[in-house]
Scaffold this active site. Structure first.
Site, PDB file in Angstrom:
ATOM      1  N   HIS A   1       0.903  -1.187  -0.106  1.00 25.13           N
ATOM      2  CA  HIS A   1      -0.026  -0.210  -0.097  1.00 25.13           C
ATOM      3  C   HIS A   1       0.932   1.014   0.207  1.00 25.13           C
ATOM      4  O   HIS A   1       1.402   1.792   1.040  1.00 25.13           O
ATOM      5  CB  HIS A   1      -0.849  -0.066   1.154  1.00 25.13           C
ATOM      6  CG  HIS A   1      -2.044   1.005   1.068  1.00 25.13           C
ATOM      7  ND1 HIS A   1      -3.303   0.600   1.842  1.00 25.13           N
ATOM      8  CD2 HIS A   1      -2.004   2.385   0.650  1.00 25.13           C
ATOM      9  CE1 HIS A   1      -4.013   1.932   1.528  1.00 25.13           C
ATOM     10  NE2 HIS A   1      -3.421   2.652   0.868  1.00 25.13           N
TER      11      HIS A   1
ATOM     12  N   TRP B   1       2.782   6.855  -4.316  1.00 25.53           N
ATOM     13  CA  TRP B   1       4.066   7.539  -4.959  1.00 25.53           C
ATOM     14  C   TRP B   1       3.582   8.851  -5.673  1.00 25.53           C
ATOM     15  O   TRP B   1       4.692   9.557  -6.229  1.00 25.53           O
ATOM     16  CB  TRP B   1       4.869   6.592  -5.648  1.00 25.53           C
ATOM     17  CG  TRP B   1       5.688   5.705  -4.791  1.00 25.53           C
ATOM     18  CD1 TRP B   1       5.637   5.791  -3.275  1.00 25.53           C
ATOM     19  CD2 TRP B   1       6.419   4.613  -5.291  1.00 25.53           C
ATOM     20  NE1 TRP B   1       6.373   4.612  -2.992  1.00 25.53           N
ATOM     21  CE2 TRP B   1       6.914   3.927  -4.005  1.00 25.53           C
ATOM     22  CE3 TRP B   1       6.976   4.125  -6.402  1.00 25.53           C
ATOM     23  CZ2 TRP B   1       7.812   2.844  -3.935  1.00 25.53           C
ATOM     24  CZ3 TRP B   1       7.794   3.045  -6.594  1.00 25.53           C
ATOM     25  CH2 TRP B   1       8.282   2.492  -5.272  1.00 25.53           C
ATOM     26  N   ARG B   2       2.435   9.047  -5.733  1.00 29.64           N
ATOM     27  CA  ARG B   2       1.805  10.411  -6.072  1.00 29.64           C
ATOM     28  C   ARG B   2       2.134  10.764  -7.676  1.00 29.64           C
ATOM     29  O   ARG B   2       2.224  11.756  -7.855  1.00 29.64           O
ATOM     30  CB  ARG B   2       2.436  11.552  -5.277  1.00 29.64           C
ATOM     31  CG  ARG B   2       1.963  11.420  -3.579  1.00 29.64           C
ATOM     32  CD  ARG B   2       0.649  11.492  -3.534  1.00 29.64           C
ATOM     33  NE  ARG B   2       0.289  11.555  -2.187  1.00 29.64           N
ATOM     34  CZ  ARG B   2      -0.929  11.017  -1.546  1.00 29.64           C
ATOM     35  NH1 ARG B   2      -1.657  10.434  -2.280  1.00 29.64           N
ATOM     36  NH2 ARG B   2      -1.113  11.123  -0.179  1.00 29.64           N
TER      37      ARG B   2
ATOM     38  N   ASN C   1      -4.997   6.332  -6.923  1.00 26.61           N
ATOM     39  CA  ASN C   1      -5.588   7.567  -6.741  1.00 26.61           C
ATOM     40  C   ASN C   1      -4.728   8.824  -7.131  1.00 26.61           C
ATOM     41  O   ASN C   1      -4.326   9.753  -6.255  1.00 26.61           O
ATOM     42  CB  ASN C   1      -6.376   7.604  -5.646  1.00 26.61           C
ATOM     43  CG  ASN C   1      -5.106   7.840  -4.644  1.00 26.61           C
ATOM     44  OD1 ASN C   1      -4.007   7.239  -4.645  1.00 26.61           O
ATOM     45  ND2 ASN C   1      -5.553   8.176  -3.348  1.00 26.61           N
TER      46      ASN C   1
ATOM     47  N   ASP D   1      -8.612   2.898  -3.453  1.00 25.11           N
ATOM     48  CA  ASP D   1      -8.207   3.263  -2.563  1.00 25.11           C
ATOM     49  C   ASP D   1      -8.200   4.870  -2.294  1.00 25.11           C
ATOM     50  O   ASP D   1      -7.859   5.735  -3.315  1.00 25.11           O
ATOM     51  CB  ASP D   1      -6.963   2.744  -2.105  1.00 25.11           C
ATOM     52  CG  ASP D   1      -6.341   3.455  -0.976  1.00 25.11           C
ATOM     53  OD1 ASP D   1      -6.996   3.119   0.362  1.00 25.11           O
ATOM     54  OD2 ASP D   1      -5.216   4.125  -0.673  1.00 25.11           O
TER      55      ASP D   1
ATOM     56  N   HIS E   1      -5.710  -1.471   5.353  1.00 22.21           N
ATOM     57  CA  HIS E   1      -5.765  -0.602   6.427  1.00 22.21           C
ATOM     58  C   HIS E   1      -6.874  -0.981   7.929  1.00 22.21           C
ATOM     59  O   HIS E   1      -7.628  -0.026   8.174  1.00 22.21           O
ATOM     60  CB  HIS E   1      -5.586   0.977   6.356  1.00 22.21           C
ATOM     61  CG  HIS E   1      -6.541   1.540   5.421  1.00 22.21           C
ATOM     62  ND1 HIS E   1      -7.668   1.326   5.416  1.00 22.21           N
ATOM     63  CD2 HIS E   1      -6.145   2.556   4.343  1.00 22.21           C
ATOM     64  CE1 HIS E   1      -8.286   2.190   4.345  1.00 22.21           C
ATOM     65  NE2 HIS E   1      -7.466   2.641   3.483  1.00 22.21           N
TER      66      HIS E   1
ATOM     67  N   ASN F   1      -6.780   8.784   7.511  1.00 22.43           N
ATOM     68  CA  ASN F   1      -7.922   8.045   7.162  1.00 22.43           C
ATOM     69  C   ASN F   1      -7.632   6.740   6.759  1.00 22.43           C
ATOM     70  O   ASN F   1      -6.812   6.490   5.901  1.00 22.43           O
ATOM     71  CB  ASN F   1      -8.663   8.516   5.976  1.00 22.43           C
ATOM     72  CG  ASN F   1     -10.120   8.263   5.885  1.00 22.43           C
ATOM     73  OD1 ASN F   1     -10.562   7.686   6.833  1.00 22.43           O
ATOM     74  ND2 ASN F   1     -10.651   8.282   4.681  1.00 22.43           N
TER      75      ASN F   1
ATOM     76  N   ASP G   1       0.555   2.210   3.862  1.00 18.91           N
ATOM     77  CA  ASP G   1      -0.355   3.257   3.560  1.00 18.91           C
ATOM     78  C   ASP G   1       0.425   4.515   3.354  1.00 18.91           C
ATOM     79  O   ASP G   1       0.073   5.720   3.682  1.00 18.91           O
ATOM     80  CB  ASP G   1      -1.603   3.549   4.335  1.00 18.91           C
ATOM     81  CG  ASP G   1      -2.620   4.497   3.628  1.00 18.91           C
ATOM     82  OD1 ASP G   1      -2.495   4.680   2.334  1.00 18.91           O
ATOM     83  OD2 ASP G   1      -3.734   4.664   4.068  1.00 18.91           O
TER      84      ASP G   1
ATOM     85  N   PRO H   1      -5.644  14.113   4.858  1.00 19.52           N
ATOM     86  CA  PRO H   1      -5.288  12.973   5.724  1.00 19.52           C
ATOM     87  C   PRO H   1      -4.221  12.185   5.065  1.00 19.52           C
ATOM     88  O   PRO H   1      -3.924  11.817   3.954  1.00 19.52           O
ATOM     89  CB  PRO H   1      -6.622  12.373   5.626  1.00 19.52           C
ATOM     90  CG  PRO H   1      -7.213  12.852   4.537  1.00 19.52           C
ATOM     91  CD  PRO H   1      -6.808  14.128   4.247  1.00 19.52           C
TER      92      PRO H   1
HETATM   93 ZN    ZN Z   1      -3.928   4.548   0.798  1.00 20.99          ZN
HETATM   94 ZN    ZN Z   2      -7.341   3.976   1.857  1.00 22.88          ZN
END
Ligand code: ZN
Ligand code: ZN
Length: 433
Positions: free
Chosen positions: A63, A66-67, A97, A155, A234, A279, A306, A324
């Site tokens: 998880h 790395w943006r 995401n 996610d 998570h 989160n 995460d 978050p």
């Molecule tokens: Zn995440």
């Molecule tokens: Zn998440």
């Protein structure tokens, strides 16, 4: 020529590998990117003296954010993989995401190629479950898989409708992709932190634990019914962990929890510092303790961080306004070793199992020092004490909840495919005739 082509002999390390049962001082010879030999009194042309160090199968973090693409100011593949290597991780799964969202084959293909060029560690790409993570139209999972996607996930968000999630599981199953789930019911999760004593005292709106527990229960029921391979990420409450346990033999399900949910609690809300917003939120002590027991008792399969870098202007804010998320790669082992192992709540063997062997099995490679396995290893000094600070972090961001904490356990070397990708062994390398 890389080390992967040559031989490397790691001498006199305390080898601990729960997957093969190895536990003792021995030598490990790496050749052609694989484990070639494990034994005593081995000799090689290129030796690394690991006397006093522990040698584990490389850690695997399923998880990671790395943006990339889109927020390379916060992290990119180079800095994210350097941070992973600095934390002893030899493999990760990148979350989709990003901007653009990883929801089309061309984006998956581009990322897979970039990872091959730019990543120090083995990085797998998760594609989105729904177009734009919007929870409406499913992605073309078969094509995403062909392009190199390892799993599918929305996610960052829970799935708004059980019917939509059920369809997603059925399609993912037929496409042969695991579904990686962030369980959150957004009709219940209307707050900023955990809805408990700390939130009340601080006057910050809270989200009830049921926001996670209800979504986890729904996901597990659907996993059992559809037969999809489902991973719940998570897990942060004792009840969600117990639900996973109930479904363990009823569904093809695995689960992880994070270092921060295993070591930190909602007490940090009293700081009012946006750094500590995450989160799912930090929970009360009974959840933190329950997660430790669930990890020990194999109800929760493994740890994932995460890793969620954020620019400082997104974190240096009041709790309600902060983004978050925490950094995770670089502090995971030391935080868990310090809190759980030295606190007598988890054995070192089980910690290695939950950071290496079990996530390695989930991604289908690594997590073992068996002869012939990929030479992915982590070299650790269990006695090294260090204080987490901005200068110690390799990540492009610095939003670690452990800033200022002194932890015990230092990553001395990280080896991927026989090559040292993180190296603090200093002058210990010596060529022998
Ligand atoms: Zn995440
Ligand atoms: Zn998440």
């Amino acid at each position: 020529m890389t080390l992967g082509d040559r031989e490397l002999l790691i001498r006199q390390a305390h080898v601990l590998d729960p997957a093969t049962g190895l536990d003792g001082i021995m030598d490990v010879r790496l050749s052609s990117g694989c484990i070639a030999e494990v034994g005593e009194g081995l000799r090689g042309p290129r030796e690394l003296d690991a006397d006093g160090l522990h040698l584990f199968p490389g850690f695997v973090d399923v998880h990671a954010h790395w943006r990339t693409p889109g927020r390379e100011d916060e992290e990119d593949i180079e800095s994210g993989s350097a941070a992973a290597a600095a934390g002893g991780f030899t493999g990760v799964v990148m979350m989709p995401n990003t901007d653009p969202v990883v929801d089309r084959p061309v984006v998956v293909d581009g990322l897979v190629r970039r990872v091959e060029r730019e990543s120090r560690v083995r990085a797998r790409v998760s594609a989105a479950l729904h177009l734009g993570l919007a929870g409406e139209r499913l992605t073309e999972m078969r094509l995403l898989k062909q392009a190199g996607a390892f799993c599918v996930s929305d996610d960052g968000l829970g799935t708004a409708s059980a019917g939509v999630l059920r369809n997603g599981m059925l399609y993912a199953r037929s496409a042969g992709l695991p579904v990686f789930l962030h369980c959150e019911d957004h009709t219940l999760a209307t707050g900023v932190v955990h809805d408990g004593v700390a939130a009340s005292l601080a006057g910050i709106p809270g989200s009830p634990a049921s926001a996670e527990d209800a979504a986890t229960a729904t996901a597990l029921v659907l996993a059992a019914e559809t037969g999809a391979r489902v991973h719940i990420t998570h897990v942060s409450t004792a009840l969600s962990a117990a639900l996973v346990g109930f479904f363990r033999d009823r569904a093809d399900v695995t689960a992880d929890t994070t270092p921060h949910h295993l070591t930190l609690t909602e007490d940090l809300v009293s700081t009012l510092d946006g750094l500590y917003r995450v989160n799912p939120p930090l929970r009360p002590e009974h959840d933190r303790a329950g997660l430790g027991l669930a990890l020990r008792d194999r109800v929760i399969d493994f740890v994932a961080t995460d890793h969620a870098p954020h620019a400082s202007e997104e974190k240096e804010l009041p709790m309600e306004e902060a983004a978050p998320g925490f950094l995770g790669h670089e502090t995971a082992f030391a935080a868990l070793h310090t809190d759980l192992v030295l606190g007598d709540r988890l054995s070192l063997t089980r910690l290695v199992e939950t950071m290496s062997c079990a996530p390695g099995r989930w991604v289908g490679s690594g997590g073992s020092l068996a002869v012939g396995a990929p030479a992915d290893l982590t070299l650790v000094d269990l006695s090294e004490e260090w204080t987490v600070g901005r200068p110690t972090l390799v990540s492009r961001s610095s939003n670690s909840p452990y800033l200022g904490s002194t932890l015990k356990g230092g990553i001395v070397g990280t080896i991927v495919g026989g090559e040292l990708v993180h190296d603090r062994t200093g002058a210990k390398f010596g060529a022998r005739a």
